[in-house]
Motif scaffolding. Structure first.
Motif, short mmCIF file in Angstrom:
data_model
loop_
_atom_site.label_atom_id
_atom_site.label_comp_id
_atom_site.label_asym_id
_atom_site.label_seq_id
_atom_site.Cartn_x
_atom_site.Cartn_y
_atom_site.Cartn_z
N VAL A 7 0.84 -1.21 0.00
CA VAL A 7 0.00 0.00 0.00
C VAL A 7 0.87 1.26 0.00
CG1 VAL A 7 -1.61 1.37 1.39
CG2 VAL A 7 -2.07 -1.04 0.96
N LEU A 8 1.97 1.23 0.77
CA LEU A 8 2.86 2.40 0.76
C LEU A 8 3.42 2.62 -0.63
CD1 LEU A 8 4.93 2.37 4.07
CD2 LEU A 8 3.02 3.80 3.40
N PHE A 9 3.90 1.54 -1.25
CA PHE A 9 4.43 1.65 -2.61
C PHE A 9 3.38 2.21 -3.55
CE2 PHE A 9 8.11 -1.51 -2.29
CZ PHE A 9 9.03 -0.50 -2.44
N ALA A 10 2.16 1.65 -3.44
CA ALA A 10 1.09 2.05 -4.36
C ALA A 10 0.77 3.53 -4.20
CB ALA A 10 -0.16 1.20 -4.12
N LEU A 11 0.74 4.02 -2.95
CA LEU A 11 0.38 5.42 -2.74
C LEU A 11 1.52 6.36 -3.15
CD1 LEU A 11 -1.71 5.32 0.54
CD2 LEU A 11 -2.49 5.43 -1.83
N PHE A 12 2.77 5.99 -2.79
CA PHE A 12 3.89 6.87 -3.10
C PHE A 12 4.16 6.96 -4.59
CE2 PHE A 12 5.54 6.60 1.36
CZ PHE A 12 5.54 7.97 1.56
N PHE A 13 4.03 5.84 -5.26
CA PHE A 13 4.41 5.81 -6.68
C PHE A 13 3.20 5.69 -7.57
CE2 PHE A 13 7.97 4.10 -4.25
CZ PHE A 13 8.99 4.94 -4.67
N GLN A 14 2.03 6.19 -7.10
CA GLN A 14 0.78 5.92 -7.83
C GLN A 14 0.82 6.37 -9.28
OE1 GLN A 14 -1.96 8.44 -8.24
NE2 GLN A 14 -1.51 9.96 -6.69
N LYS A 15 1.46 7.52 -9.54
CA LYS A 15 1.47 8.01 -10.92
C LYS A 15 2.22 7.04 -11.85
CE LYS A 15 0.64 12.88 -10.94
NZ LYS A 15 1.25 14.09 -10.39
N TYR A 16 3.41 6.60 -11.36
CA TYR A 16 4.22 5.70 -12.17
C TYR A 16 3.52 4.36 -12.34
CZ TYR A 16 7.78 9.09 -11.04
OH TYR A 16 8.47 10.25 -10.90
N ILE A 17 2.92 3.90 -11.22
CA ILE A 17 2.27 2.60 -11.27
C ILE A 17 1.11 2.62 -12.26
CG2 ILE A 17 0.86 1.00 -9.94
CD1 ILE A 17 2.68 1.63 -7.57
N MET A 18 0.33 3.70 -12.20
CA MET A 18 -0.81 3.78 -13.11
C MET A 18 -0.35 3.76 -14.56
SD MET A 18 -3.63 6.32 -11.58
CE MET A 18 -4.08 6.24 -9.87
N SER A 19 0.67 4.59 -14.87
CA SER A 19 1.12 4.61 -16.26
C SER A 19 1.71 3.26 -16.65
CB SER A 19 2.11 5.74 -16.50
OG SER A 19 3.24 5.55 -15.69
N GLY A 20 2.39 2.62 -15.70
CA GLY A 20 2.96 1.31 -15.97
C GLY A 20 1.89 0.27 -16.24
N LEU A 21 0.90 0.25 -15.37
CA LEU A 21 -0.19 -0.73 -15.52
C LEU A 21 -0.91 -0.52 -16.84
CD1 LEU A 21 -1.87 -0.77 -12.00
CD2 LEU A 21 -0.68 -2.63 -13.13
N LEU A 22 -1.13 0.76 -17.17
CA LEU A 22 -1.90 1.05 -18.37
C LEU A 22 -1.13 0.68 -19.63
CD1 LEU A 22 -3.67 4.34 -17.33
CD2 LEU A 22 -4.54 2.02 -17.34
#
Lengths: 302, 297
Positions: free
Chosen positions: B276-291
């Motif tokens: 959850v910490l990773f997801a919240l801190f890096f949410q922008k990168y994660i979203m673009s990565g997932l997409l």
């Protein structure tokens, strides 16, 4: 430096194909050992009567498959898997669509909402199951408290020990975790839908609901199909959630295919028939993927 | 017009509130429960905010790990086996997830480079087979892998789990990295080539340093993907030497009898903290990565 020197430099090197092979060798090694060889070995196992406790492991051809296909238990768990998959995909796509429509609006705090929605996605499946088991606890669960406070139930219910409530809650728990990612995918699709079409329809006097139905939905069809494919394939593979939340119960009412494979193989130690069952699940997944893919292809060509 | 705008905002925030309650509420309740005393947990109607805030559940996990069986919690129950081994399993999960993300990014980068930058026979076949790997049900692979591991004495070892987890993570990593490498201008690479660098040197000295943000993002995604793995952890591990946090959490959850509910819940909360910490801190990168990982295929 002239072009000819570049060509000379290039000629000194090994061919691109060989270089690609060398570069991807570590990754290919991992994938060969953990995916390719196991698949081949699983096919081999599925053709043998391979029970751990027995010394003799004779070749039986397609007998394992025959046994499974004539076993009522198989058709039961296939039906359970399909009921689960269809419900889950229906819930996920519907909720994600509306959630994505909301997140596509421009309003202060949207970024926060999007970020917080990643929380259910980041929770491991096992912990998600543990969370819902706690919410649904027959005596201490907060769901019972809320429902009785709202006057929906007269006395506390053991949600996970009766049908159909067990299946309904398993579907809800699964969807809860998987809606965020589906929402992000649909949101990405929504952002490609042109705003000018909407504006034109607005001038014509179309309501927001009509615009959604007649402009957004048709244009979103490719995205929705992709989400449908992925969610169906993943839902058919469900295992972690069932293991912790219901262990296939009550009775065998939430015993999906994944659970049956686990029980057959690792509890009854029948590796032959377990492999055959896993092969059948793999084939069903493959056929669905091909079927949906051709469907998507046709849709795009129209 | 102004009234319309107001109406729109009211609708939007109302809908946001409903979605937030549904999607964050259960998680918050888990966190709140973990800070309550056991007797508060069983109150009807539920105590929404812990009062007083109790850290007993976390203490059981931490003290239980240190003092072993001799630690007795305030309820007079001695700490359970699960509570005692939980911290160790947490550490095992960290070791696995960190190693998986490091090695899959390392191996994935070398595999992704030729796909992004070179033309060779079988390139599309390679790309296609990498994607197909993601469709294979893990249960189909589990049976032969568990048999192999037992035969080779590789069961109950962290290294086996690291290796297996890489097979799920690698396809993702390769896909994301080849997309990232394509965004790096090829002029930079050409300059290096003219100066006499080999492909290997170009990759190590030019592409990889320039791709650092992409490598980090991919690494985080790889961490998230392998942190929650359960099936193989369940089948490969046999003792607390290699139990992962998901295995112990499942042991907690399927356990019957006299148990401290708060401890189970605290274990769940702890297991959720890293992702959850990773997801919240890096949410922008994660979203673009997932997409980019999902939309393009």
């Amino acid at each position: 430096m002239s072009r000819s020197t570049m060509i000379i430099l290039k000629n000194k090197e090994i061919s691109p194909g060989k270089l690609a092979l060398i570069f991807s060798a570590p990754a290919l090694f991992v994938l060969t050992v953990t995916v390719l060889i196991p698949i081949i070995y699983a096919v081999y196992l599925s053709l043998y009567r391979y029970k751990l406790k027995r010394a003799k492991k004779p070749f039986v051809g397609l007998q394992n498959y025959e046994k499974i296909l004539t076993d009522e238990k198989f058709w039961d768990s296939l039906t359970t898997s399909l009921i689960f998959a269809v419900s889950v995909v229906g819930v996920i796509i519907t909720v994600s669509f509306f959630l994505a429509l909301l997140l596509d609006q421009d309003f202060p705090g949207r970024g926060w909402l999007r970020a917080l929605l990643l929380i259910p996605w980041a929770i491991p499946d096992v912990v998600n199951a543990l969370l819902w088991k706690w919410l649904l606890h027959p005596t201490f669960g907060v769901m019972n408290a809320l429902f009785s406070m709202g006057g929906l139930i007269d006395e506390y219910v053991a949600w996970l020990s009766s049908m159909p409530s067990a299946m309904i809650w398993v579907v809800i728990a699964y969807s809860w975790k998987n809606i965020p990612l589906a929402t992000l995918l649909i949101l990405a699709g929504l952002q490609t839908v042109s705003k000018t079409l909407h504006e034109a329809a607005m001038v014509e006097g179309a309501s927001a609901w009509q615009r959604t139905l007649n402009i957004t939905l048709p244009l979103l069809r490719p995205t929705l199909t992709v989400v449908l494919i992925f969610e169906t394939i993943f839902a058919l593979k469900v295992f972690d959630l069932i293991y912790v939340l219901t262990s296939g119960g009550p009775g065998r009412s939430t015993a999906v295919l994944g659970w049956s494979i686990y029980i057959n193989t690792f509890k009854k130690l029948d590796f032959g028939s377990g492999s055959a069952l896993a092969m059948i699940l793999g084939l069903i997944t493959l056929f669905l993927a091909i079927f949906f893919y051709s469907f998507l292809d046709r849709g795009e060509r129209q | 017009m102004k009234r319309n705008k107001l109406k729109r905002y009211i609708l939007i925030y109302l809908a946001s509130a409903v979605f937030l309650t549904v999607f964050i509420g259960p998680f918050l309740w888990l966190v709140s429960s973990s800070f309550q005393m056991e007797n508060q947990l069983f109150k009807v109607p539920p105590v929404w905010f812990p009062n007083p805030v109790s850290t007993e559940s976390y203490r059981e996990i931490f003290m239980g790990a240190i003092y072993d069986e001799s630690y007795v919690s305030v309820y007079g129950k001695s700490s359970s086996y699960q509570a005692r081994i939980y911290l160790r399993s947490f550490l095992n999960s960290l070791i696995i997830a960190l190693s998986v993300s490091f090695f899959s990014v390392l191996f994935g980068a070398y595999a992704a480079y030729p796909i992004a930058r070179m033309d060779f026979k079988g390139k599309y076949f390679l790309l296609f087979s990498i994607l197909v790997v993601r469709l294979v049900p893990a249960l189909a692979l589990a049976i032969p892998i568990v048999l192999f591991a037992k035969k080779m004495g590789m069961n109950d070892r962290l290294i086996t789990l690291i290796f297996i987890n890489m097979s799920f993570v690698l396809p993702y990593v390769i896909w994301l990295l080849q997309a990232y490498f394509k965004t790096i201008p090829s002029e930079l690479e050409d300059a290096g080539r003219i100066d006499g660098c080999s492909r290997f040197q170009v990759l190590n000295k030019i592409i990889l340093p320039l791709s650092l943000p992409g490598l980090v993002t991919t690494g985080i995604l790889a961490f998230l993907l392998s942190w929650g793995e359960f099936l193989f952890a369940l089948l490969i591990t046999e003792t607390e030497k290699s139990f992962t946090s998901t295995v112990v959490a499942a042991m907690f959850a399927t356990m019957v009898g006299d148990i401290n509910y708060v401890t189970i819940i605290a274990a769940g909360v702890l297991a959720v903290i890293p992702p959850v910490l990773f997801a919240l801190f890096f949410q922008k990168y994660i979203m673009s990565g997932l997409l980019s990982g999902a939309v393009k295929n």
